[in-house]
Design a protein around this motif. Structure first.
Motif, PDB file in Angstrom:
ATOM      1  N   PRO A 167      50.087  -8.676 -68.979  1.00 11.59           N
ATOM      2  CA  PRO A 167      50.864  -8.967 -67.772  1.00 11.59           C
ATOM      3  C   PRO A 167      49.968  -9.190 -66.545  1.00 11.59           C
ATOM      4  O   PRO A 167      48.924  -8.556 -66.414  1.00 11.59           O
ATOM      5  CB  PRO A 167      51.729  -7.712 -67.586  1.00 11.59           C
ATOM      6  CG  PRO A 167      51.007  -6.621 -68.301  1.00 11.59           C
ATOM      7  CD  PRO A 167      50.227  -7.261 -69.412  1.00 11.59           C
ATOM      8  N   TRP A 172      56.952  -3.743 -69.742  1.00 11.46           N
ATOM      9  CA  TRP A 172      56.530  -5.064 -70.236  1.00 11.46           C
ATOM     10  C   TRP A 172      56.072  -4.978 -71.694  1.00 11.46           C
ATOM     11  O   TRP A 172      56.412  -5.826 -72.527  1.00 11.46           O
ATOM     12  CB  TRP A 172      55.412  -5.611 -69.337  1.00 11.46           C
ATOM     13  CG  TRP A 172      55.204  -7.086 -69.453  1.00 11.46           C
ATOM     14  CD1 TRP A 172      55.881  -8.060 -68.792  1.00 11.46           C
ATOM     15  CD2 TRP A 172      54.252  -7.767 -70.283  1.00 11.46           C
ATOM     16  NE1 TRP A 172      55.425  -9.292 -69.143  1.00 11.46           N
ATOM     17  CE2 TRP A 172      54.423  -9.156 -70.055  1.00 11.46           C
ATOM     18  CE3 TRP A 172      53.275  -7.347 -71.193  1.00 11.46           C
ATOM     19  CZ2 TRP A 172      53.646 -10.114 -70.694  1.00 11.46           C
ATOM     20  CZ3 TRP A 172      52.503  -8.311 -71.826  1.00 11.46           C
ATOM     21  CH2 TRP A 172      52.699  -9.679 -71.585  1.00 11.46           C
ATOM     22  N   TYR A 173      55.343  -3.924 -72.017  1.00 13.39           N
ATOM     23  CA  TYR A 173      54.829  -3.789 -73.386  1.00 13.39           C
ATOM     24  C   TYR A 173      55.878  -3.267 -74.365  1.00 13.39           C
ATOM     25  O   TYR A 173      55.866  -3.599 -75.536  1.00 13.39           O
ATOM     26  CB  TYR A 173      53.606  -2.855 -73.411  1.00 13.39           C
ATOM     27  CG  TYR A 173      52.353  -3.536 -72.899  1.00 13.39           C
ATOM     28  CD1 TYR A 173      51.767  -4.597 -73.606  1.00 13.39           C
ATOM     29  CD2 TYR A 173      51.753  -3.136 -71.709  1.00 13.39           C
ATOM     30  CE1 TYR A 173      50.628  -5.237 -73.132  1.00 13.39           C
ATOM     31  CE2 TYR A 173      50.609  -3.766 -71.229  1.00 13.39           C
ATOM     32  CZ  TYR A 173      50.055  -4.814 -71.948  1.00 13.39           C
ATOM     33  OH  TYR A 173      48.940  -5.450 -71.489  1.00 13.39           O
ATOM     34  N   ILE A 184      45.035   0.524 -66.670  1.00 13.05           N
ATOM     35  CA  ILE A 184      46.242  -0.099 -67.226  1.00 13.05           C
ATOM     36  C   ILE A 184      45.866  -1.485 -67.748  1.00 13.05           C
ATOM     37  O   ILE A 184      45.121  -2.218 -67.075  1.00 13.05           O
ATOM     38  CB  ILE A 184      47.363  -0.218 -66.159  1.00 13.05           C
ATOM     39  CG1 ILE A 184      47.648   1.158 -65.522  1.00 13.05           C
ATOM     40  CG2 ILE A 184      48.640  -0.792 -66.766  1.00 13.05           C
ATOM     41  CD1 ILE A 184      48.608   1.118 -64.348  1.00 13.05           C
ATOM     42  N   LYS A 185      46.380  -1.827 -68.903  1.00 14.04           N
ATOM     43  CA  LYS A 185      46.025  -3.128 -69.477  1.00 14.04           C
ATOM     44  C   LYS A 185      46.827  -4.225 -68.779  1.00 14.04           C
ATOM     45  O   LYS A 185      47.979  -4.493 -69.128  1.00 14.04           O
ATOM     46  CB  LYS A 185      46.315  -3.114 -70.988  1.00 14.04           C
ATOM     47  CG  LYS A 185      45.700  -4.286 -71.714  1.00 14.04           C
ATOM     48  CD  LYS A 185      45.631  -4.002 -73.209  1.00 14.04           C
ATOM     49  CE  LYS A 185      44.970  -5.144 -73.963  1.00 14.04           C
ATOM     50  NZ  LYS A 185      45.857  -6.234 -74.300  1.00 14.04           N
ATOM     51  N   LEU A 186      46.223  -4.795 -67.760  1.00 13.34           N
ATOM     52  CA  LEU A 186      46.870  -5.878 -67.012  1.00 13.34           C
ATOM     53  C   LEU A 186      45.804  -6.673 -66.272  1.00 13.34           C
ATOM     54  O   LEU A 186      44.631  -6.312 -66.278  1.00 13.34           O
ATOM     55  CB  LEU A 186      47.911  -5.316 -66.027  1.00 13.34           C
ATOM     56  CG  LEU A 186      47.524  -4.174 -65.080  1.00 13.34           C
ATOM     57  CD1 LEU A 186      46.522  -4.597 -64.017  1.00 13.34           C
ATOM     58  CD2 LEU A 186      48.765  -3.637 -64.370  1.00 13.34           C
ATOM     59  N   ASP A 205      53.619 -12.095 -63.696  1.00 15.45           N
ATOM     60  CA  ASP A 205      54.775 -11.414 -64.297  1.00 15.45           C
ATOM     61  C   ASP A 205      55.416 -10.458 -63.302  1.00 15.45           C
ATOM     62  O   ASP A 205      56.620 -10.259 -63.295  1.00 15.45           O
ATOM     63  CB  ASP A 205      54.322 -10.646 -65.539  1.00 15.45           C
ATOM     64  CG  ASP A 205      53.801 -11.601 -66.592  1.00 15.45           C
ATOM     65  OD1 ASP A 205      54.625 -12.302 -67.187  1.00 15.45           O
ATOM     66  OD2 ASP A 205      52.569 -11.685 -66.778  1.00 15.45           O
ATOM     67  N   ALA A 249      54.338  -1.967 -66.266  1.00 15.47           N
ATOM     68  CA  ALA A 249      53.532  -2.433 -67.411  1.00 15.47           C
ATOM     69  C   ALA A 249      54.073  -1.833 -68.710  1.00 15.47           C
ATOM     70  O   ALA A 249      54.144  -2.509 -69.745  1.00 15.47           O
ATOM     71  CB  ALA A 249      52.061  -2.058 -67.214  1.00 15.47           C
ATOM     72  N   HIS A 250      54.485  -0.575 -68.638  1.00 23.70           N
ATOM     73  CA  HIS A 250      55.040   0.085 -69.823  1.00 23.70           C
ATOM     74  C   HIS A 250      56.298  -0.656 -70.291  1.00 23.70           C
ATOM     75  O   HIS A 250      56.485  -0.910 -71.489  1.00 23.70           O
ATOM     76  CB  HIS A 250      55.359   1.550 -69.501  1.00 23.70           C
ATOM     77  CG  HIS A 250      55.860   2.312 -70.692  1.00 23.70           C
ATOM     78  ND1 HIS A 250      57.211   2.423 -70.974  1.00 23.70           N
ATOM     79  CD2 HIS A 250      55.203   2.955 -71.683  1.00 23.70           C
ATOM     80  CE1 HIS A 250      57.359   3.124 -72.085  1.00 23.70           C
ATOM     81  NE2 HIS A 250      56.153   3.463 -72.542  1.00 23.70           N
ATOM     82  N   VAL A 260      49.791  -9.011 -62.432  1.00 19.90           N
ATOM     83  CA  VAL A 260      50.392  -8.522 -61.196  1.00 19.90           C
ATOM     84  C   VAL A 260      49.823  -9.361 -60.052  1.00 19.90           C
ATOM     85  O   VAL A 260      48.610  -9.391 -59.850  1.00 19.90           O
ATOM     86  CB  VAL A 260      50.051  -7.023 -60.974  1.00 19.90           C
ATOM     87  CG1 VAL A 260      50.609  -6.547 -59.636  1.00 19.90           C
ATOM     88  CG2 VAL A 260      50.595  -6.183 -62.124  1.00 19.90           C
TER      89      VAL A 260
END
Ligand code: ADP
Length: 489
Positions: free
Chosen positions: A298, A448-449, A330-332, A377, A445-446, A300
């Protein structure tokens, strides 16, 4: 109704913030409703006289200390029959910058410059033989018009003209030493009665609040917030005193410019039904910003003035700012477009070097701002205060879910995610702290995943929102009616 807008900025002629968009869009919407709307503003150096029509003859303005001879030029708003009159006075306005220039953000002679604008508004009406029913002034730089109307002008030609004063941002008040008061052209008997006095200085915004017939601000929540000490910037007391005359009307969005279905500044146009094309914009954004191209991470986005109002200390502050932690843990990916405070600009550059998933462009770039709205996103806007805010509305229309602080127009336009039902249009945080920004971005993000079906549902709901100017213009017209009724009493 005949309505004169008095303003220091209006697109496409001069813009430093959302005020410029609002004045022009509101004028066009009111004209569509059948009103005779005109705008008066200064002719700054960058507004090319050769592209304007000159109204013959000099115009004498007498703001108090000397007679000033100005020129008047005219144009219209693009695509509309709204006349715009420009007050031309080289010494006052023939320079770069609306209120100041980088390094000197507030010209020392602003009281003289904007007093001239206020006085010129009346002279202009006389010159063109057009007396408005409403004088609608925007922010402190235009506040002298309603003040002069009340104390000087209503005894003559303008006896049936009422005033409306809109506060677009209460953080900017026009406060100067009282030795500059004589430039307003008002006698000392009005120093207190018009509301100028402010701890032994003069305050243009305060006088506008005290002296105008009706007051508005740009969202219902902000209208309530500015009556409280935390948001009122010391004006909360007089605003509570005037609360019966204060209205909150949400700004609209110019959907000719901000519409994903026909936006020419993005590679792939899309609607809620063709939302899969948003991926093309995402890829273009990743390429343009030098990020790894990956549809499964995602993005931001942030587009902002780098000013304290926008929560930039909590986001990018070198010691505790949350952006570094967000991007590390965070994976973004995060993309930022912004210009403003120097420390923050350098911090953005530093973060871009440190983190492979963070990219910033420092500067002002209209087309990149569209690509960020279309390709991201999520859109992050943790403002300390936000009178209305435009970017969260653009984001909703582009199916880019806003992550916002519950304040002002953000509270009025973004509905918080309900993780049980998937309802909502964005993610809302209450406290402006780095931790709470981190938590809320993590929450988004959570989702989104793990809850992609909720995200898709929220996107559709967001894109179905309506933020046109028509409804807002109708509400302004009601305020004008009330203002006229008030003076006819
Ligand atoms: P404010 O008026 O407080 O700056 P708004 O959200 O009401 O905030 O309006 C800001 C406007 O300026 C939006 O149209 C936004 O896209 C634009 N903007 C702000 N910074 C930039 C930038 N660096 N580049 C391009 N557009 C920007």
């Amino acid at each position: 109704m005949k309505i004169l807008m008095i303003t220091s900025e209006a697109v496409p002629f001069a813009k430093t913030g959302g005020l410029a968009d609002a004045v022009s869009a509101l004028s066009i919407a009111l004209a569509k409703l059948g009103h005779d709307v005109r705008i008066v503003m200064p002719r700054y150096y960058r507004i090319d006289r050769n592209k304007l029509k000159q109204i013959p003859g000099p115009m004498g303005v007498h703001p108090g200390y000397q007679e000033i001879w100005t020129g008047v030029y005219q144009s219209t708003l693009p695509g509309a029959e709204v006349p715009v009159y420009f007050i031309d006075h080289e010494q006052s306005f023939g320079r770069d910058g609306v209120y100041g220039v980088p390094g000197a953000t507030d010209f020392a002679d602003n009281p003289q410059r904007f007093s001239l604008l206020g006085h010129a508004a009346f002279q202009l009406c006389r010159k063109i033989g057009w007396i408005p029913d409403i004088m609608h002034a925007h922010d402190w730089a235009a506040s002298l018009a309603p003040i002069l109307l009340k104390f000087n002008e209503r005894h003559g030609d303008f006896s049936h003209t009422a005033s409306v004063f809109t506060i677009h941002n209460i953080g900017y008040q026009g406060i100067y030493g009282k030795h500059l008061y004589p430039y307003t052209g008002l006698g000392w008997d009005h120093f207190y009665s018009a509301g100028f006095e402010d701890w032994d200085r003069i305050n243009f915004l305060k006088a506008g609040i005290v002296s105008s017939d009706k007051l508005t601000t740009v969202s219902p929540t902000y209208a309530k917030e500015i009556q409280r000490p935390e948001f009122g910037f010391r004006m909360d007391g007089i605003l509570r005193y005037r609360s019966n005359d204060l209205y909150g009307i949400l700004n609209g969005v110019d959907t000719d410019i901000w519409n994903p279905a026909k936006d020419r500044l993005i590679p792939a146009q899309y609607t809620a039904r063709t939302i899969e094309k948003k991926a093309v914009n995402k890829e273009a954004l990743q390429k343009r910003m030098g990020l790894t191209v990956d549809a499964n991470i995602p993005i931001v986005g942030i587009v902002t003035r780098l000013a304290d109002q926008k929560g930039v200390a909590e986001l990018f502050g070198p010691a505790y700012g949350s952006a570094h932690r967000i991007c590390s843990e965070i994976k973004l990916q995060m993309v930022v477009l912004g210009a403003g405070e120097a420390w923050c600009e350098s911090e953005l550059v530093a973060l871009s070097h440190k983190l492979s998933n963070f990219r910033a462009y420092v500067g002002y770039d209209e087309s990149l701002s569209h690509l960020i709205e279309a390709g991201s996103d999520f859109f992050l806007m943790p403002s300390r205060y936000e009178p209305c805010g435009l970017n969260q509305m653009y984001s909703l229309l582009y199916g880019t879910l806003p992550i916002v602080r519950r304040t002002g127009g953000l509270a009025d336009t973004v509905e918080n995610y309900d993780e049980k039902t998937g309802e909502g249009t964005g993610f809302v945080l209450d406290n402006l702290t780095p931790q709470s920004i981190y938590d809320t971005v993590g929450w988004a993000a959570h989702a989104w995943y793990n809850k992609r079906e909720h995200i898709e549902k929220m996107r559709k709901r967001a894109m179905a929102q309506k933020f046109g100017w028509d409804e807002s213009a109708a509400r302004y017209a009601e305020v004008y009616e009330a203002a006229i009724k008030g003076i006819e009493g």
